[in-house]
Design a protein around this motif. Structure first.
Motif, short mmCIF file in Angstrom:
data_model
loop_
_atom_site.label_atom_id
_atom_site.label_comp_id
_atom_site.label_asym_id
_atom_site.label_seq_id
_atom_site.Cartn_x
_atom_site.Cartn_y
_atom_site.Cartn_z
N TYR A 9 44.65 37.74 28.97
CA TYR A 9 43.34 38.17 29.49
C TYR A 9 43.51 39.47 30.27
O TYR A 9 44.51 39.68 30.95
N ASP A 10 42.49 40.30 30.17
CA ASP A 10 42.42 41.51 30.98
C ASP A 10 40.95 41.76 31.27
O ASP A 10 40.07 41.13 30.68
N GLY A 11 40.67 42.65 32.20
CA GLY A 11 39.29 42.96 32.55
C GLY A 11 39.20 43.55 33.93
O GLY A 11 40.21 43.90 34.55
N ASP A 12 37.98 43.61 34.44
CA ASP A 12 37.71 44.22 35.74
C ASP A 12 37.57 43.19 36.85
O ASP A 12 36.95 43.47 37.88
N TYR A 13 38.11 42.00 36.67
CA TYR A 13 38.04 40.94 37.68
C TYR A 13 39.10 41.16 38.76
O TYR A 13 40.03 41.97 38.60
N ASP A 14 38.98 40.44 39.86
CA ASP A 14 39.93 40.53 40.97
C ASP A 14 41.28 39.97 40.50
O ASP A 14 41.39 38.80 40.14
N LYS A 15 42.31 40.79 40.51
CA LYS A 15 43.63 40.40 40.02
C LYS A 15 44.61 40.08 41.14
O LYS A 15 45.81 39.93 40.89
N THR A 16 44.09 39.93 42.35
CA THR A 16 44.92 39.59 43.49
C THR A 16 45.69 38.30 43.21
O THR A 16 45.11 37.29 42.80
N ASN A 17 46.99 38.34 43.43
CA ASN A 17 47.89 37.18 43.26
C ASN A 17 48.00 36.68 41.83
O ASN A 17 48.46 35.56 41.61
N LEU A 18 47.56 37.47 40.86
CA LEU A 18 47.73 37.09 39.45
C LEU A 18 48.91 37.86 38.87
O LEU A 18 49.21 38.97 39.32
N PRO A 19 49.56 37.29 37.86
CA PRO A 19 50.67 38.01 37.23
C PRO A 19 50.17 39.24 36.48
O PRO A 19 48.99 39.32 36.11
N ASP A 20 51.06 40.20 36.26
CA ASP A 20 50.70 41.41 35.52
C ASP A 20 50.18 41.06 34.13
O ASP A 20 49.25 41.70 33.63
N GLU A 21 50.79 40.08 33.51
CA GLU A 21 50.33 39.60 32.20
C GLU A 21 49.75 38.20 32.40
O GLU A 21 50.49 37.24 32.58
#
Length: 123
Positions: free
Chosen positions: A84-96
């Motif tokens: 998954y990718d997108g413009d959501y908040d990626k705080t504390n999520l892995p790069d992939e």
């Protein structure tokens, strides 16, 4: 055979993913049965109108894309692991970010979809 790795998606699942990647909320919603539910991050979204609002805000609105990594047919339920990718908040999520999508299908429509950030099991 109980589970099998497959390469071809069932048509409704392929259409769902294509609609997500096209940011087309009407097409996404058309893949669901009227009384379907989505469970996303432990939140239950029941019925087509609630699904429409959820998809518009959190999938289409955040420009989410899905890059299919693996497809498994398990007794007719379809398990899709996608990046998954997108413009959501990626705080504390892995790069992939790989999420597992569990699709239950009936009569050519999605009746349930559960989206989970799964972790490897030690077993």
């Amino acid at each position: 055979m109980t589970s099998q790795l497959i390469t071809a998606l069932p048509p409704v699942v392929a259409e769902h993913i294509a609609a997500v990647n096209a940011f087309d909320n009407d097409r996404i919603v058309a893949t669901f049965a009227p009384d379907a539910y989505v469970n996303d991050d432990r939140r239950e979204i029941w019925g087509i109108e609630a699904i429409r609002k959820f998809m518009a805000k959190e999938i289409v609105g955040d420009h989410v894309t899905m890059d299919v990594q693996e497809v498994i047919d398990h007794y007719g339920d379809i398990i899709v692991r996608a990046k998954y990718d997108g413009d959501y908040d990626k705080t504390n999520l892995p790069d992939e970010l790989i999420l597992t999508n569990y699709f239950s299908l009936r009569a050519g429509k999605i009746v349930s979809l559960t989206i989970i950030f799964t972790q490897p099991s030690p077993y």
